[in-house]
Design a protein around this motif. Structure first.
Motif, mmCIF file in Angstrom:
data_model
loop_
_atom_site.group_PDB
_atom_site.id
_atom_site.type_symbol
_atom_site.label_atom_id
_atom_site.label_comp_id
_atom_site.label_asym_id
_atom_site.label_seq_id
_atom_site.Cartn_x
_atom_site.Cartn_y
_atom_site.Cartn_z
ATOM 1 N N GLY A 103 0.819 -1.205 0.000
ATOM 2 C CA GLY A 103 0.000 0.000 0.000
ATOM 3 C C GLY A 103 0.853 1.253 0.000
ATOM 4 N N ARG A 104 1.877 1.251 0.817
ATOM 5 C CA ARG A 104 2.732 2.429 0.922
ATOM 6 C C ARG A 104 3.552 2.646 -0.343
ATOM 7 N NH1 ARG A 104 3.748 4.360 6.252
ATOM 8 N NH2 ARG A 104 5.816 4.971 5.591
ATOM 9 N N ALA A 105 3.911 1.563 -1.023
ATOM 10 C CA ALA A 105 4.670 1.702 -2.267
ATOM 11 C C ALA A 105 3.792 2.313 -3.356
ATOM 12 C CB ALA A 105 5.209 0.342 -2.709
ATOM 13 N N ILE A 106 2.503 1.967 -3.364
ATOM 14 C CA ILE A 106 1.607 2.499 -4.382
ATOM 15 C C ILE A 106 1.480 4.007 -4.230
ATOM 16 C CG2 ILE A 106 -0.791 2.542 -5.177
ATOM 17 C CD1 ILE A 106 -0.870 -0.467 -4.381
ATOM 18 N N ILE A 107 1.351 4.462 -2.998
ATOM 19 C CA ILE A 107 1.168 5.904 -2.784
ATOM 20 C C ILE A 107 2.508 6.651 -2.744
ATOM 21 C CG2 ILE A 107 1.158 5.981 -0.248
ATOM 22 C CD1 ILE A 107 -1.403 7.665 -0.481
ATOM 23 N N GLY A 108 3.598 5.903 -2.762
ATOM 24 C CA GLY A 108 4.902 6.546 -2.863
ATOM 25 C C GLY A 108 5.621 6.766 -1.546
ATOM 26 N N LEU A 109 5.140 6.130 -0.486
ATOM 27 C CA LEU A 109 5.815 6.284 0.803
ATOM 28 C C LEU A 109 6.989 5.311 0.947
ATOM 29 C CD1 LEU A 109 2.699 6.743 3.118
ATOM 30 C CD2 LEU A 109 4.355 8.485 2.480
ATOM 31 N N ASN A 110 6.995 4.275 0.128
ATOM 32 C CA ASN A 110 8.151 3.379 0.082
ATOM 33 C C ASN A 110 8.674 3.384 -1.353
ATOM 34 O OD1 ASN A 110 6.659 1.212 2.434
ATOM 35 N ND2 ASN A 110 8.606 2.256 2.697
ATOM 36 N N LYS A 111 9.976 3.294 -1.498
ATOM 37 C CA LYS A 111 10.567 3.303 -2.828
ATOM 38 C C LYS A 111 10.319 1.953 -3.507
ATOM 39 C CE LYS A 111 14.578 5.307 -4.868
ATOM 40 N NZ LYS A 111 15.679 4.511 -5.320
ATOM 41 N N VAL A 112 9.910 2.028 -4.766
ATOM 42 C CA VAL A 112 9.649 0.804 -5.511
ATOM 43 C C VAL A 112 10.962 0.289 -6.095
ATOM 44 C CG1 VAL A 112 8.450 -0.134 -7.519
ATOM 45 C CG2 VAL A 112 7.308 1.541 -6.059
ATOM 46 N N THR A 113 11.275 -0.982 -5.848
ATOM 47 C CA THR A 113 12.514 -1.558 -6.362
ATOM 48 C C THR A 113 12.351 -2.012 -7.805
ATOM 49 O OG1 THR A 113 12.860 -2.371 -4.132
ATOM 50 C CG2 THR A 113 14.346 -3.201 -5.815
ATOM 51 N N LEU B 92 3.373 5.215 -12.060
ATOM 52 C CA LEU B 92 3.788 6.072 -10.947
ATOM 53 C C LEU B 92 5.187 5.731 -10.452
ATOM 54 C CD1 LEU B 92 0.595 6.080 -8.683
ATOM 55 C CD2 LEU B 92 1.309 7.852 -10.263
ATOM 56 N N ALA B 93 5.588 4.484 -10.659
ATOM 57 C CA ALA B 93 6.849 4.028 -10.064
ATOM 58 C C ALA B 93 8.056 4.726 -10.668
ATOM 59 C CB ALA B 93 6.977 2.518 -10.222
ATOM 60 N N THR B 94 7.979 5.108 -11.931
ATOM 61 C CA THR B 94 9.162 5.692 -12.578
ATOM 62 C C THR B 94 9.090 7.215 -12.679
ATOM 63 O OG1 THR B 94 8.076 5.267 -14.681
ATOM 64 C CG2 THR B 94 9.690 3.646 -13.950
ATOM 65 N N MET B 95 7.988 7.800 -12.194
ATOM 66 C CA MET B 95 7.843 9.256 -12.308
ATOM 67 C C MET B 95 8.746 9.973 -11.318
ATOM 68 S SD MET B 95 3.863 10.015 -12.519
ATOM 69 C CE MET B 95 2.909 9.378 -13.865
ATOM 70 N N ASN B 96 9.125 11.206 -11.667
ATOM 71 C CA ASN B 96 9.808 12.002 -10.669
ATOM 72 C C ASN B 96 8.772 12.720 -9.806
ATOM 73 O OD1 ASN B 96 8.953 14.315 -12.037
ATOM 74 N ND2 ASN B 96 10.806 14.356 -13.299
ATOM 75 N N ALA B 97 9.243 13.331 -8.743
ATOM 76 C CA ALA B 97 8.321 13.896 -7.757
ATOM 77 C C ALA B 97 7.373 14.913 -8.367
ATOM 78 C CB ALA B 97 9.127 14.536 -6.625
#
Lengths: 339, 312
Positions: free
Chosen positions: B57-67, B78-83
């Motif tokens: 859940g946290r990876a989807i919303i960006g609170l954890n970095k996606v490996t 969303l995983a490859t976007m910049n902030a």
């Protein structure tokens, strides 16, 4: 009926809030028999833990006033001085706490911690103690006893730690066990294991068990008798089968209806109106659940409600259960009348 | 098109140690998880503590970095976007947290708590802001006067409503609810669950509902994914999973739900014993030699299980 181990009579625990004493446990009576599991259920703030701590004498004596009796094998625990209580706690009265992470001493090995109550209460040789520890560890379902004996709490998983806590509680063959939310901090599969373990142990030992919990599922699986607690009082006492088959008190019925797994499908869950009253502004004369079922007429309630024995062994407080219905049922009733 | 499509999501945390604190190993908290959320549905992510459900859940919303892997929201990864790019999408995804006692800032009043997302994304005059907050407060069933109160003045259920109001403020499309009712009493839990179902209809929300409570999940979710050790064990509709569990782990989890009929308590205990025995004998057919789950394999249009290819 088997012989009784613990008789609680009119126990009242009051806390000092700004100079006045308010009762959190308000005149509770209960008898626990040999080899019987009595569950005390209720939501947070109903006084169930306060009751357990009163029996064990763990409240701060400066801010707490205890009245009434709790007779363990004929000896009243209430008001007993600490040195005498220490002779009973851990020996005749075992305790299992909610959180196995904090109930164990992180600096002592598991073996040492199980031996501790034996050092205090029994005179055993070193070898005899070790044999007893091994026996206890096996009883609570730990396989590699020699390794666990030397390990520290942080090396064990939550379920294993809770097993150790149970082993400590059982070390001196208590006649009475008080388990305060023993499975709440655990995962579902671990909870199932601990429940099964306690059921097994109940077959082996003779001790009476008071099980404090908020989870009616745990109650259904473990208890022989149930006392439902609300605002410091027992509102319904019954054996477990009748409580689930034929719940009578409005609070019990509301609680059972608000559990998701109990409902068939995506129906709406029952919501109990209002909030749990605080002990400071609680109407102690009338039915304490009345403010939360305002659609029930005031005449249905009794003044100074008492526990009524409706069927043998099944007690219900107040008369309002006779007229109780859920609000959605009432709508149907009226509809029925008009058509 | 699905609203959220998670493809082979991986979240690994490095374990550092040894010489110059180099990376010695990885904790594979989430190790190849894929699922899709259709608009308007409630998807339940279940598992025991440490299985990786919260990390997902946290990876989807960006609170954890996606490996590794993709998180496609409305087709964009969303995983490859910049902030900066990500910020445009962030208002559509909101989160409700587990503990209503620690997820609200105790030094802010309700107005400031609920208006915070608005201030991040919109420029409003104080007057407009106030009216938006007041509307929302009424919508979630709190007293309009309560906007100048502080979190400690509310009960647990009310606080969770404040948390929900904050999440709803930007009209999100997806809400990630991480154990939203675990810290609440049963009667309050019922209140919050009913309320979440109500607003789902009104706001057209999609829920990713993370919980360890199988009863709650069964009640609220359309589809369920069961996680264990960072991977999916089984996925299907609520009925598939509860009525016809296929994987040994799912069976074990379902059998661990306390039985509500006291008459059946010993029956249930025997059932658990059998499953535990099966765990020892049939372990190899459900886990590969590294103790890892197999990939999900569909066994019906809605139901997939992690079993050996060609096995069973």
């Amino acid at each position: 009926m088997a012989e009784s181990v613990l008789e609680i009579e009119n126990l009242r625990t009051s806390f000092n809030i700004k100079g006045n004493y308010y009762a959190a446990v308000d005149g509770v009576s209960l008898t626990v028999h040999k080899n019987e599991v009595v569950a005390i259920v209720g939501e947070s703030g109903c006084g169930k833990s306060a009751l357990a701590l009163s029996i064990m004498g763990l409240h701060n004596a400066k801010t707490t006033k205890l009245e009434g009796q709790a007779n363990l094998k004929g000896q009243n625990l209430i008001g007993l001085p600490v040195d005498k209580l220490n002779k009973i706690r851990g020996k005749d009265l075992g305790m299992i706490f909610q959180d196995p992470m904090t109930a164990l001493n992180p600096l002592a090995t598991i073996g040492r911690q199980i031996e501790e109550p034996m050092d205090y209460h029994m005179k055993l040789s070193k070898a005899a103690k070790r044999i007893r520890v091994m026996e206890l560890l096996e009883q609570v379902g730990i396989k590699d006893v020699n390794r666990i004996y030397k390990q520290y709490p942080h090396e064990l998983s939550g379920g294993m730690r809770q097993r150790v806590v149970i082993a400590i509680a059982l070390a001196c063959n208590p006649v009475m066990l008080i388990a305060d939310e023993p499975t709440t901090a655990l995962d579902v599969t671990i909870q199932a294991q601990i429940m099964d373990l306690m059921k097994e142990l109940q077959r082996i030992t003779d001790s009476g068990i008071i099980l404090i919990t908020h989870d009616l599922g745990v109650v259904a699986e473990m208890a022989d008798r149930v006392a439902v607690m609300y605002a410091g009082e027992f509102v319904e006492i019954a054996d477990v089968q009748s409580l689930f088959d034929n719940p009578l008190h409005p609070y019990t019925r509301s609680l059972l209806n608000s559990i998701p797994s109990n409902m068939s499908d995506k129906e709406k869950l029952h919501v109990i109106e209002g909030i749990v009253p605080s002990i400071q502004n609680l109407d102690r004369e009338g039915c304490r659940f009345a403010p939360r079922i305002p659609w029930i007429s005031a005449e249905a309630h009794e003044k100074n409600p008492k526990l009524h024995e409706v069927e043998p062994g099944h007690y219900v407080r107040c008369t309002c259960y006779k007229d109780f219905h859920f609000p959605e049922e009432r709508v149907e009733d009226e509809h029925y009348v008009t058509t | 098109m699905s609203l959220l499509n998670v493809k082979d999501l991986k979240v690994h945390f490095p374990i550092r140690g040894g010489f110059f604190r180099s990376v010695v190993d990885q904790v594979r908290a989430v190790d190849g998880v894929s699922f899709e959320l259709e608009p308007g549905e409630t998807y339940g992510l279940v598992g025991e503590s440490g299985c990786g459900k919260t990390t997902t859940g946290r990876a989807i919303i960006g609170l954890n970095k996606v490996t590794g892997g993709e998180v496609l929201f409305n087709g964009e990864n969303l995983a490859t976007m910049n902030a900066h790019e990500r910020k445009k999408h962030m208002r559509d995804i909101q989160m409700i947290f587990q503990d209503p006692y620690s997820s609200l800032n105790g030094r802010k009043n309700v107005l400031n708590i609920i208006a915070e997302p608005l201030r991040n994304f919109e420029r409003l005059s104080p007057k407009e802001e106030l009216s938006r907050v007041q509307n929302m407060i009424e919508r979630v069933g709190l007293n309009p006067e309560s906007i100048y109160k502080y979190p400690h003045q509310f009960s647990g259920g009310q606080r969770q409503r404040i948390g929900i109001a904050r999440a709803l403020m930007l009209n999100p499309k997806l809400i990630i609810a991480d154990e939203p009712v675990s810290a609440l009493d049963v009667s309050v839990q019922a209140q919050v669950l009913n309320f979440m179902q109500e607003i789902q209809k009104d706001f057209g929300l999609t829920y990713l509902f993370i919980s360890h409570d199988l009863g709650v999940i069964k009640h609220i979710c359309d589809r369920i994914g069961i996680m264990y050790k960072g991977r999916f064990v089984e996925e299907g509709t609520a009925e598939d999973v509860y009525m016809d569990p296929q994987h040994l782990y799912t069976k074990r989890l379902i059998s661990a739900i306390p039985e509500m009929d006291p008459a059946k308590k010993f029956e249930k205990m025997e059932m658990r014993k059998e499953i535990n025995a099966a765990y020892r004998t049939e372990y190899d057919s459900y886990f590969d030699k590294d103790g890892r789950m197999f990939d999900l394999k569909p066994i019906s249009p809605t139901h997939s299980v992690a079993i050996q290819q060609g096995g069973m």
